[in-house]
Design a protein around this motif. Structure first.
Motif, PDB file in Angstrom:
ATOM      1  N   VAL A  28      -5.459  -9.689   4.274  1.00 57.93           N
ATOM      2  CA  VAL A  28      -6.345  -8.613   4.728  1.00 57.93           C
ATOM      3  C   VAL A  28      -6.040  -8.269   6.184  1.00 57.93           C
ATOM      4  CG1 VAL A  28      -8.741  -7.969   5.170  1.00 57.93           C
ATOM      5  CG2 VAL A  28      -8.150  -9.254   3.112  1.00 57.93           C
ATOM      6  N   SER A  31      -2.968  -6.168   6.435  1.00 57.87           N
ATOM      7  CA  SER A  31      -3.198  -4.832   5.876  1.00 57.87           C
ATOM      8  C   SER A  31      -3.950  -3.937   6.850  1.00 57.87           C
ATOM      9  CB  SER A  31      -3.970  -4.959   4.558  1.00 57.87           C
ATOM     10  OG  SER A  31      -4.307  -3.688   4.049  1.00 57.87           O
ATOM     11  N   VAL A  32      -5.041  -4.448   7.428  1.00 60.08           N
ATOM     12  CA  VAL A  32      -5.832  -3.598   8.320  1.00 60.08           C
ATOM     13  C   VAL A  32      -5.148  -3.419   9.667  1.00 60.08           C
ATOM     14  CG1 VAL A  32      -7.965  -4.220   7.132  1.00 60.08           C
ATOM     15  CG2 VAL A  32      -7.308  -5.475   9.203  1.00 60.08           C
ATOM     16  N   VAL A  35      -2.984  -0.510   9.372  1.00 64.26           N
ATOM     17  CA  VAL A  35      -3.755   0.737   9.457  1.00 64.26           C
ATOM     18  C   VAL A  35      -3.952   1.129  10.921  1.00 64.26           C
ATOM     19  CG1 VAL A  35      -6.017   1.775   9.045  1.00 64.26           C
ATOM     20  CG2 VAL A  35      -4.918   0.415   7.253  1.00 64.26           C
ATOM     21  N   ALA A  74     -10.557   2.801  12.802  1.00 66.25           N
ATOM     22  CA  ALA A  74      -9.810   2.788  11.542  1.00 66.25           C
ATOM     23  C   ALA A  74      -9.743   1.375  10.965  1.00 66.25           C
ATOM     24  CB  ALA A  74      -8.398   3.332  11.767  1.00 66.25           C
ATOM     25  N   ILE A  75      -9.563   0.381  11.835  1.00 66.50           N
ATOM     26  CA  ILE A  75      -9.527  -1.008  11.371  1.00 66.50           C
ATOM     27  C   ILE A  75     -10.887  -1.417  10.812  1.00 66.50           C
ATOM     28  CG2 ILE A  75      -9.310  -3.408  12.142  1.00 66.50           C
ATOM     29  CD1 ILE A  75      -7.237  -2.317  14.214  1.00 66.50           C
ATOM     30  N   GLN A  77     -13.185   0.493   9.532  1.00 66.09           N
ATOM     31  CA  GLN A  77     -13.417   1.169   8.257  1.00 66.09           C
ATOM     32  C   GLN A  77     -12.618   0.507   7.130  1.00 66.09           C
ATOM     33  OE1 GLN A  77     -15.759   3.491   7.707  1.00 66.09           O
ATOM     34  NE2 GLN A  77     -16.295   3.137   9.851  1.00 66.09           N
ATOM     35  N   ALA A  78     -11.394   0.072   7.436  1.00 66.06           N
ATOM     36  CA  ALA A  78     -10.587  -0.616   6.426  1.00 66.06           C
ATOM     37  C   ALA A  78     -11.213  -1.961   6.057  1.00 66.06           C
ATOM     38  CB  ALA A  78      -9.167  -0.814   6.943  1.00 66.06           C
ATOM     39  N   LEU A  79     -11.785  -2.647   7.026  1.00 64.27           N
ATOM     40  CA  LEU A  79     -12.453  -3.917   6.749  1.00 64.27           C
ATOM     41  C   LEU A  79     -13.738  -3.705   5.938  1.00 64.27           C
ATOM     42  CD1 LEU A  79     -11.917  -5.807  10.121  1.00 64.27           C
ATOM     43  CD2 LEU A  79     -11.054  -6.492   7.872  1.00 64.27           C
ATOM     44  N   VAL A  81     -14.068  -1.728   3.574  1.00 55.81           N
ATOM     45  CA  VAL A  81     -13.626  -1.651   2.179  1.00 55.81           C
ATOM     46  C   VAL A  81     -13.211  -3.027   1.663  1.00 55.81           C
ATOM     47  CG1 VAL A  81     -11.903  -0.661   0.616  1.00 55.81           C
ATOM     48  CG2 VAL A  81     -12.917   0.751   2.425  1.00 55.81           C
ATOM     49  N   ALA A  82     -12.421  -3.739   2.472  1.00 55.67           N
ATOM     50  CA  ALA A  82     -11.852  -5.012   2.013  1.00 55.67           C
ATOM     51  C   ALA A  82     -12.843  -6.167   2.072  1.00 55.67           C
ATOM     52  CB  ALA A  82     -10.614  -5.348   2.850  1.00 55.67           C
TER      53      ALA A  82
END
Length: 295
Positions: A28, A31-32, A35, A74-75, A77-79, A81-82
């Motif tokens: 994770v 991945s972030v 991003v 952005a990070i 927001q990605a977290l 989700v994950a």
């Protein structure tokens, strides 16, 4: 608080069946971080050209940009989700927040959206996105992504470290007199003066010093052998939460020491040292003798 020595040795903390493993969290983190790196890299040319995109924080030399804030968002927001129930601590928000609607997780993500903002503003490549998953103040998983350099570092507690997917493992270090040592300087003029005096005293005792301006990368460069050691007084947790794990999982001894506030020096932040043993011991002895840990 006393010295805290972080290393990859030790017993793994038992995991509950529904608890993510450090390896899961490292996936994770990478991945972030990618991003955030994509957002930041896309904006570097604009930030360099447009002074209206930059601001100062603690001093005239402490920069932040719109890209730092956009990458952090952005990070986050990605977290969401994950890992929607985890907590979040970013340099630019500077407060630990619930990731989503709940606050039941003991995982706190510690993020520096652009470590090396001054390099970033000047169009230089030595900057990185730093993301760490932590529990109770200890890093469990980490990713450091430097997109312009084409470097991706990843680490998980007791699971090792990689650079661009290749495992990192430190060999025997050189003696102090032949060591290439990375360091950094703070933003406060008084602290800079003290750190400059330490650096001047160090120079005759080592091969050379390097100052890249990004603590996360300095730790990672120790991990991959691009530097033999690193020390600095003043970085914050988000500066080293990820990189320190990469270094320790590659085999370096890593020391982190919180600097208490001082009426005479205004010290704050952390004192950091990383090197493969036995170089670590000799370097630390010299640094302590020079007062480097005083901030």
């Amino acid at each position: 608080m006393g010295w805290r020595l972080v290393s990859s040795a030790g017993a793994e903390t038992p995991q509950a069946a529904d608890t993510p493993t450090a390896i899961d969290l490292a996936e994770v983190a990478l991945s972030v971080a990618r991003v955030g790196a994509e957002v930041a890299a896309a904006s570097q040319a604009e930030v360099r050209a447009d002074t209206a995109t930059r601001f100062t924080k603690s001093s005239d030399t402490d920069l932040v940009t719109r890209a730092d804030r956009a990458a952090e968002d952005a990070i986050r927001q990605a977290l969401l989700v994950a890992r929607p129930t985890d907590r979040f601590l970013g340099e630019e928000s500077a407060t630990a927040q619930a990731g989503g609607l709940a606050d039941g997780s003991d995982i706190l993500w510690v993020v520096d959206p652009i470590d090396g903002t001054t390099n970033y503003v000047y169009g230089q490549p030595d900057w990185a996105v730093s993301v760490a998953a932590t529990r109770h103040g200890a890093s469990l998983a980490a990713a450091v992504v430097a997109p312009i350099l084409g470097l991706e570092y990843r680490a998980s507690l007791h699971g090792g470290a990689t650079r661009n997917g290749v495992a990192l493992k430190l060999g025997a270090p050189p003696p102090l007199g032949r060591a290439l040592v990375a360091t950094g300087f703070g933003y406060d003029p008084g602290r800079r003066g003290r750190q400059g005096a330490v650096a001047a005293a160090m120079l005759p005792q080592v091969r050379d010093l390097r100052r890249r301006g990004a603590a996360a990368l300095d730790f990672c460069f120790v991990a991959d052998g691009s530097a033999d050691a690193y020390y600095e007084a003043g970085p914050q947790w988000w500066d080293f939460a990820a990189g320190s794990l990469v270094a320790s999982e590659a085999g370096a001894a890593v020391l982190t020491q919180p600097l208490g506030a001082s009426a005479s020096t205004g010290s704050h932040g952390w004192f950091l040292v990383a090197a493969a043993p036995p170089l670590f011991d000799g370097l630390l002895e010299v640094l302590m003798g020079l007062g480097a840990a005083d901030g």
